[in-house]
Design a protein around this motif. Sequence first.
Motif, PDB file in Angstrom:
ATOM      1  N   ARG A 133      29.038  52.407   1.296  1.00  0.00           N
ATOM      2  CA  ARG A 133      30.159  51.456   1.397  1.00  0.00           C
ATOM      3  C   ARG A 133      30.357  50.716   0.086  1.00  0.00           C
ATOM      4  O   ARG A 133      29.391  50.349  -0.582  1.00  0.00           O
ATOM      5  CB  ARG A 133      29.839  50.415   2.482  1.00  0.00           C
ATOM      6  CG  ARG A 133      30.179  50.861   3.869  1.00  0.00           C
ATOM      7  CD  ARG A 133      31.587  50.481   4.254  1.00  0.00           C
ATOM      8  NE  ARG A 133      31.699  49.072   4.588  1.00  0.00           N
ATOM      9  CZ  ARG A 133      31.483  48.580   5.798  1.00  0.00           C
ATOM     10  NH1 ARG A 133      31.142  49.363   6.789  1.00  0.00           N
ATOM     11  NH2 ARG A 133      31.622  47.308   6.020  1.00  0.00           N
ATOM     12  N   THR A 137      33.408  45.334   0.580  1.00  0.00           N
ATOM     13  CA  THR A 137      33.827  45.347   1.983  1.00  0.00           C
ATOM     14  C   THR A 137      32.748  44.796   2.907  1.00  0.00           C
ATOM     15  O   THR A 137      32.940  44.774   4.113  1.00  0.00           O
ATOM     16  CB  THR A 137      34.165  46.784   2.442  1.00  0.00           C
ATOM     17  OG1 THR A 137      32.951  47.533   2.487  1.00  0.00           O
ATOM     18  CG2 THR A 137      35.140  47.462   1.500  1.00  0.00           C
TER      19      THR A 137
ATOM     20  N   GLY E  39      27.709  41.802  11.236  1.00  0.00           N
ATOM     21  CA  GLY E  39      28.756  42.815  11.246  1.00  0.00           C
ATOM     22  C   GLY E  39      29.371  43.055  12.606  1.00  0.00           C
ATOM     23  O   GLY E  39      30.066  44.043  12.818  1.00  0.00           O
ATOM     24  N   GLY E  41      31.736  41.458  13.969  1.00  0.00           N
ATOM     25  CA  GLY E  41      33.175  41.237  13.940  1.00  0.00           C
ATOM     26  C   GLY E  41      33.580  39.791  14.132  1.00  0.00           C
ATOM     27  O   GLY E  41      34.760  39.485  14.301  1.00  0.00           O
ATOM     28  N   LYS E  42      32.638  38.886  14.090  1.00  0.00           N
ATOM     29  CA  LYS E  42      32.934  37.472  14.328  1.00  0.00           C
ATOM     30  C   LYS E  42      33.904  36.925  13.289  1.00  0.00           C
ATOM     31  O   LYS E  42      34.934  36.320  13.624  1.00  0.00           O
ATOM     32  CB  LYS E  42      31.623  36.653  14.278  1.00  0.00           C
ATOM     33  CG  LYS E  42      30.532  37.158  15.188  1.00  0.00           C
ATOM     34  CD  LYS E  42      29.249  36.375  15.039  1.00  0.00           C
ATOM     35  CE  LYS E  42      28.556  36.505  13.695  1.00  0.00           C
ATOM     36  NZ  LYS E  42      27.965  37.807  13.378  1.00  0.00           N
ATOM     37  N   SER E  43      33.561  37.173  12.048  1.00  0.00           N
ATOM     38  CA  SER E  43      34.420  36.631  10.987  1.00  0.00           C
ATOM     39  C   SER E  43      35.809  37.240  11.050  1.00  0.00           C
ATOM     40  O   SER E  43      36.813  36.541  10.889  1.00  0.00           O
ATOM     41  CB  SER E  43      33.810  36.920   9.619  1.00  0.00           C
ATOM     42  OG  SER E  43      32.559  36.310   9.526  1.00  0.00           O
ATOM     43  N   THR E  44      35.852  38.515  11.292  1.00  0.00           N
ATOM     44  CA  THR E  44      37.156  39.166  11.352  1.00  0.00           C
ATOM     45  C   THR E  44      37.993  38.576  12.479  1.00  0.00           C
ATOM     46  O   THR E  44      39.194  38.337  12.322  1.00  0.00           O
ATOM     47  CB  THR E  44      36.971  40.680  11.553  1.00  0.00           C
ATOM     48  OG1 THR E  44      36.090  41.171  10.541  1.00  0.00           O
ATOM     49  CG2 THR E  44      38.293  41.401  11.462  1.00  0.00           C
ATOM     50  N   GLU E  85      34.320  31.915   6.219  1.00  0.00           N
ATOM     51  CA  GLU E  85      33.015  32.354   5.754  1.00  0.00           C
ATOM     52  C   GLU E  85      32.995  32.271   4.226  1.00  0.00           C
ATOM     53  O   GLU E  85      33.972  32.618   3.575  1.00  0.00           O
ATOM     54  CB  GLU E  85      32.844  33.809   6.179  1.00  0.00           C
ATOM     55  CG  GLU E  85      31.476  34.359   6.032  1.00  0.00           C
ATOM     56  CD  GLU E  85      31.441  35.781   6.561  1.00  0.00           C
ATOM     57  OE1 GLU E  85      30.731  36.022   7.545  1.00  0.00           O
ATOM     58  OE2 GLU E  85      32.122  36.649   5.985  1.00  0.00           O
TER      59      GLU E  85
HETATM   60  N1  LIG Z   1      37.112  44.005   3.581  1.00  0.00           N
HETATM   61  C1  LIG Z   1      36.486  44.836   4.404  1.00  0.00           C
HETATM   62  N2  LIG Z   1      36.658  46.168   4.257  1.00  0.00           N
HETATM   63  C2  LIG Z   1      36.018  47.040   5.067  1.00  0.00           C
HETATM   64  N3  LIG Z   1      35.194  46.680   6.046  1.00  0.00           N
HETATM   65  C3  LIG Z   1      34.984  45.373   6.243  1.00  0.00           C
HETATM   66  C4  LIG Z   1      35.607  44.393   5.430  1.00  0.00           C
HETATM   67  N4  LIG Z   1      35.214  43.174   5.847  1.00  0.00           N
HETATM   68  C5  LIG Z   1      34.378  43.390   6.887  1.00  0.00           C
HETATM   69  N5  LIG Z   1      34.216  44.715   7.133  1.00  0.00           N
HETATM   70  C6  LIG Z   1      33.399  45.307   8.182  1.00  0.00           C
HETATM   71  O1  LIG Z   1      33.928  44.940   9.423  1.00  0.00           O
HETATM   72  C7  LIG Z   1      32.869  44.717  10.359  1.00  0.00           C
HETATM   73  C8  LIG Z   1      32.977  43.331  10.941  1.00  0.00           C
HETATM   74  O2  LIG Z   1      32.742  42.409   9.884  1.00  0.00           O
HETATM   75  P1  LIG Z   1      32.705  40.834  10.091  1.00  0.00           P
HETATM   76  O3  LIG Z   1      32.497  40.242   8.760  1.00  0.00           O
HETATM   77  O4  LIG Z   1      33.881  40.425  10.889  1.00  0.00           O
HETATM   78  O5  LIG Z   1      31.417  40.661  10.981  1.00  0.00           O
HETATM   79  P2  LIG Z   1      30.589  39.362  11.259  1.00  0.00           P
HETATM   80  O6  LIG Z   1      30.235  39.416  12.675  1.00  0.00           O
HETATM   81  O7  LIG Z   1      31.279  38.169  10.773  1.00  0.00           O
HETATM   82  O8  LIG Z   1      29.324  39.657  10.367  1.00  0.00           O
HETATM   83  P3  LIG Z   1      28.386  38.640   9.583  1.00  0.00           P
HETATM   84  O9  LIG Z   1      27.380  38.236  10.557  1.00  0.00           O
HETATM   85  O10 LIG Z   1      27.832  39.490   8.481  1.00  0.00           O
HETATM   86  O11 LIG Z   1      29.200  37.530   9.074  1.00  0.00           O
HETATM   87  C9  LIG Z   1      31.585  44.929   9.589  1.00  0.00           C
HETATM   88  O12 LIG Z   1      31.161  46.254   9.821  1.00  0.00           O
HETATM   89  C10 LIG Z   1      32.003  44.776   8.167  1.00  0.00           C
HETATM   90  O13 LIG Z   1      31.177  45.504   7.320  1.00  0.00           O
END
Ligand SMILES: Nc1ncnc2c1ncn2[C@@H]1O[C@H](COP(=O)(O)OP(=O)(O)OP(=O)(O)O)[C@@H](O)[C@H]1O
Lengths: 239, 325, 283, 403, 238
Positions: A133, A137, E39, E41-44, E85
């Motif tokens: 990756r 990302t 990862g 997906g919380k932040s997303t 974040e």
């Molecule tokens: N800009 C991006 N491009 C591609 N994939 C991404 C991008 N940002 C996040 N991801 C992927 O999307 C998925 C969800 O990510 P996210 O950051 O929402 O998770 P999270 O629960 O907030 O994780 P963390 O505990 O690391 O903060 C993860 O697999 C991450 O690697």
Amino acid sequence: MTVLTGTGLHKRYGNLHVLDDVGFTAAAGEAIGIVGPNGAGKTTLLNVLAGSVTPDSGTVRLGGDDVTRSGPQIRCRRGIGRAHQIPRPFGGMTVLENVLVGATYGAGLRGRAAHRHGIEVLRRCELLDLADRRAETLGLLHRKRLEMARAVATGPRVLLLDEIGAGLTDAEAAELVTTIRDLVAAGITVVWIEHIVHVLLQVVDRLICMDAGKVIADGEPTAVLRDAVVVDAYLGKGR
Amino acid sequence: MRVVRSDRSSRIGSAVLIVLGLILATVPQFFVATVVQQLTSLFIFVILAVMWNALAGYGGLVSVGQQAFIGFGAYGTVFLAQRDVPPYLAVLLAAVASAVLAAVLAPLVLRLRGGQFAVGTWVVAETLALLVVLDHSLGGGTGISLRGLNVFTPDERRAYTYWLALAFLVLLLAAVFVLLRSRTGAGLQAIRDDEEAAASLGVRVWRMKAGLYVLAGFGGGAAGALILANTLFIEPRSIFGVQWTAYMLFMVLVGGLGTFEGPLLGALLFFGVQYFFADYDAWYLIGLGLTAGAFALFLPRGLWSLVQVRLLPVGYHLRRDGPGD
Amino acid sequence: MSWANAVLQGVFLGGLYALFACGLSLMFGVMRIINLAHGDLAVLGAFVVWWIATEAGVSPWLALAAALPVALGLGYVLQKVVLTRSLRSGELTPLLTTFGLAIVIQNALLLVFSPDVRSLGSVTGSLTTGGFSLLGLTVPYLGLLILTVAIGVLGGLQLMLERTGFGREMRAAAQDPDTAALVGIPAGAVYARATAIAVATATLAGTFLAIHSTIDPASGPTQLIFAFEAVVIGGLGSLRGTLIGGLVLGMAQTIGAQIDPQYSILAGHLVFLAVLLRRTVTT
Amino acid sequence: KGAETSGGTDTLKIGFVSPRTGPAAGFGEPDSYVLELARKKLAEGLTIGGTKYQVVVVDKDSQSNPQRSAQVANDLINSEGVDLMLTTSTPETVNPVSDACEAAGVPCVSTVVPWQAWYFGRGAKPGQTDAYKYTFHFCFGVEQFHSAYTHLWPQVETNRKVAVMWPNDSDGNAIRASLGPMLEKSGYTIVDPGAYTNGSNDYSAQIARFKAEGCEIFSTFPIPSDFATFWRQAAQQGFRPKIAQAAKTGLFPSQVEALGDIGVGVASAAYWTPTYGYTSSLTGIGSQALGDGYQQAAGKQWSQQLGPSLALFDVAAAALTAAANPKDRNAVAAAIGACEVETPVGKLKWGSGPNRNVVATPILGGQWVPGTGAYPLDFVLCENSSDPNVPVAGQLKQYGTLT
Amino acid sequence: MSLLRLESLSARHGLLTAVQNIDLEVAEGETLALVGANGAGKSTLLRTIAGAHPPAGGRIAFAGTDITGGPAHQRVGLGLALVPEGRRLFPAMTVAENLAVAARRARPGEWTLSSVYDAFPALGPLRDRRASALSGGQQQLTAIARALLTNPRLLLIDEVSLGLSPAAVDTVYDTLTGLASRPTLVLVEQDLNRALTVAGRVICLLEGRIVLAAGTADVTREQVTEAYFGLRSPKAGA
Ligand SMILES: Nc1ncnc2c1ncn2[C@@H]1O[C@H](COP(=O)(O)OP(=O)(O)OP(=O)(O)O)[C@@H](O)[C@H]1O
Ligand SMILES: Nc1ncnc2c1ncn2[C@@H]1O[C@H](COP(=O)(O)OP(=O)(O)OP(=O)(O)O)[C@@H](O)[C@H]1O
Ligand SMILES: [Mg+2]
Ligand SMILES: [Mg+2]
């Protein structure tokens, strides 16, 4: 035997005395925790030890040599690995390539040896699935892991970690503890800044508490945490 | 589980490129003058694009002043030829001299960052141009012709210039390729993405940036000397002109910044557009401008981002050999 | 006396450079857009002013007043339609976009206005050719006017950036447009307004250039490097710095010319490089 | 190989390179009109040694840039296989095209670059009289400027102190090297503060010097924007010579119009005007008709470029016709070297000039005065020392007395 | 009536679906803890709600209006704020300027520049320091303060306690929960003890889906911890 020492370290930003006569020693194979309120100067101390900030006065010695004036790249090659508090991944490169930079430049490995080492480090830091990756990302916590993986890949004698455990779930934190214990067992000196004290305590055998640029306590972890000054400055009420 | 650097398409790609290089070497024997001459110009463009891409795409050094080396290479050739150095040897030596110039300039310009570096390099180029203007033995502001090449017949001259351009191109492509495949490539990209973090992983930041800058200086100087050998007349304002940077920018960004193959493609496109449309005067230039804008807006990662295969084996991947690994 | 005169004329020249650099500084220092089309936008603006003045037979000042809203609109649209998009894909992409824009403007002007040179100085009369003497030195009306306008415009914009909410929003949006949106700033609109201001100041500078000298479709790029130098000498992101940078550059050139006319531009470049090197040593 | 070209047997190809875009675009502007005239005539074909040839003209834009010029020249030579090259206007375009032709062995005729800048600028050594085999040039040189100036300036009473602003570019350098000494020999005092770089924005240092020396004549070879800057600053700072002699700037009316009031009365020099009494031998068009035709077709005032551009085609037709075999490049080159032909700029004859490759053509002094017809300014010829056949229309008036 | 309502909301990063068909209602005044592994997906999810990331499908309704396609800055005007974040302060601006920027377009409400400095006394001395010179924890505090200044009805905070010292964590939670007219809160918080005490409801995400949603009174730590890994794919254990 001490591997890394800082003596009489001072750092000012304008009127702000960020490091005020800080002394620091780390013995080989020791695991040291650093705690302290926000803005105490912990990260700055790490910066001074790693060479990304030069102190106004004081000296840093690595294995007996004065490295105060050497840049971070030299210190790294001489055995200081460093993970930043705010991750700084190489966004345009893959996770694997990020780690290979550490393995080839920091540890001086070449070719297959570097690749094997890189894979090993990724496995240790649970990043193998994300090896291809692009680093930009990654989410924050994966970035933190990558930060640590790169530092480990440089094959350090001393590993400086800055809040790599924050935001981990309990299970993830437990994995991290195992990983770091393995590193300590392998003879690496670990200096770890962390606010999640209970995680920190599972690893370190010495705890330093800083406040307002000074070391206010240094010693056996539980003793430090019971210290009234530390409780007051750091842990706050209810602890 | 192991790290692999090339897969089949990239092996085929390298093979094709080597064969292509060999075929190209025979061109002067079989083709008419126009093909030889045009290909020479194309090679020069490719050299420029590849060098700028190495600087900006891999090293993060966005220079607006590479024309300093183009001009220096060209004027260096004139200077040497005036002292009775055989012209083609002068071309070679001028390229080396440009590398030396880059090494001299490196401690000055490499302390600058970002926008300051961009403008700083540009001013260095302008300063060199003004210094040349002051030197009347180099023709001052009038410009000067390289007359030494008239000892060759037109066909010989074309062929030699062609081979020299091809040789430089192959040399520089190989150099960039080797650089990228060695650990240096990773180190440079690390510097591009975050210089401080790279330093904290043991990358010798300054030395690597300087090395890259010197290589680009050599390439720029070679291109400049070849431009002179190809066009025979130079004049400070245009040979040190910032339009070269604009061309390089166009080729590299349209092709794909930070990819090995992109600049080759970009140079080809730029050359093609010029070849087919330049007769439309102002409209051609407007078209060129619109093309640049359109790429920036609709295909910002460049042409190469459309092509998914890896032609040449740079970069690393992880190959999982089996489920049990 | 002639040295004093060189310094004085350098200050006036510096005013022109600073004015030229103003819009560039706004976009380069604040939004990190290296606008290669800045010079051409200035010339475009000057052509618009010239066209209005000749077609309508009015004074250039009236024409300028009419052209400024056009320039604002043009800048706004330019940002909304073109630059916003290209900013999204990395810092180099705007370089390509503005390079494209530059040649489009140059050649469109060539097609529309022919390669003839024009000037607005021909109709502003004694303002362009007159001056008064002070302590034995000549103070040109035009130089004084340009300097005053430069101080007013750059100083005013600097105050705006530092002190007003809109200025803060502009800086915030420039540093991180996504986060700016998260605190309620319509980053796109703020950017567009900044570019609008930049293009308007470019028009102003272009108009003064056309009064000071002449313009033709190819004259945009010639002043560009001076403007960049002024911005960098003054430090990115500071319009006050840009003003000082322009003055330093202007004086360096006139003092250089006093030594030998050939050293005029060269002296400017050398001072620029010296300033730059000193700065990086100290910080 | 080398002497024969790859073009079709009965077709002759002529290449034409001039700046149509970029900073020198002003020079190339009337070229489309001239090309139209030439093409119309050449469409009838040329009969040479009893064979009728089709003639095709391929024109290219040099973008005012030497590298581009060389490239289009090589294109024309290699892909189009031109039999003869024509090129005009400024060394940036002409010199590289000439060099490309010389190197490739293609005959080339060029103009509108002071001949010293063309001949020596390309590397000919002083004293050498046959530096080039394939490239030929017709244009004024320093001697013609000298002649024009020394006949023009006495028409106004001055102290013969000449302030000069000669830039460090091809024209400026050629002029500084030879015109300065020649003028001094003719009794003028030259006040030269030194070469300046094109694009400078301030000239106070020079102006102060001129004022201090009390110069009453001013001679300059600037690009238009620099002249405007200088001339306005001169007005601001009170430098008002009795004669303002501009060259290069001042060739085209727009450059002088742009100056406004302070442009009126600027003296200049012309290598062609509609009052030249010569006719284009190829097209049969007289100078007056050429100027009028352009004014009608383009809707703007005549430009000096019309004459030499059309003259190139006159030379081309004459040389090709005179060559034993127009497809033999050596024969064509030889024919140019021996050519004698009438063109709008005068009768050209190679072999009698300063060297084998160059014909020096006249440049006549004159002055921009308030227009009497449709245009704001008219150019009035005031002396004809280097070509007495061209009528003089007036006397030089002191600068500042015309408004 | 619910303040926020998600209907089968999805979000993607390229080919990767990071948030899949989330249905969720958040009632006015409630505090919701969002947990999940690295990862998950919380932040997303939070970014999508705030408008910083485009949804790939589904709808978002806030206070009764559909805001699915609207730009982020409009949502701030409606009373929806996110502490992203990584803090994302404006690095070249001082703390005071970072706060003032948010205050300019703030909705009317109890948070003003002075009340923020009162609530976070640690910020006072930092007023004129550039954000890039702040320590990690100082940045976090500033980011939270900045979001509060927009006077949101719904405040989304990604990793509340990240980088904060224990004492500072207490301050933040006291501030967030101690107010009379406090905003509705959606918090990403990995300190489960804290999450379960502060929140009324906990949602656990796994690979972009909700795998557990329950009142904090009705679940144990162990149940939540299990949910983190409930369907964890076999390869991840390698
Ligand atoms: N800009 C991006 N491009 C591609 N994939 C991404 C991008 N940002 C996040 N991801 C992927 O999307 C998925 C969800 O990510 P996210 O950051 O929402 O998770 P999270 O629960 O907030 O994780 P963390 O505990 O690391 O903060 C993860 O697999 C991450 O690697
Ligand atoms: N470049 C700088 N200029 C001015 N002040 C600075 C600079 N860098 C750090 N500081 C200040 O120095 C102090 C110590 O910062 P440091 O990052 O070392 O704290 P820390 O102990 O790591 O805190 P945290 O736990 O929040 O990460 C802080 O008050 C910070 O604002
Ligand atoms: Mg810290
Ligand atoms: Mg997250």
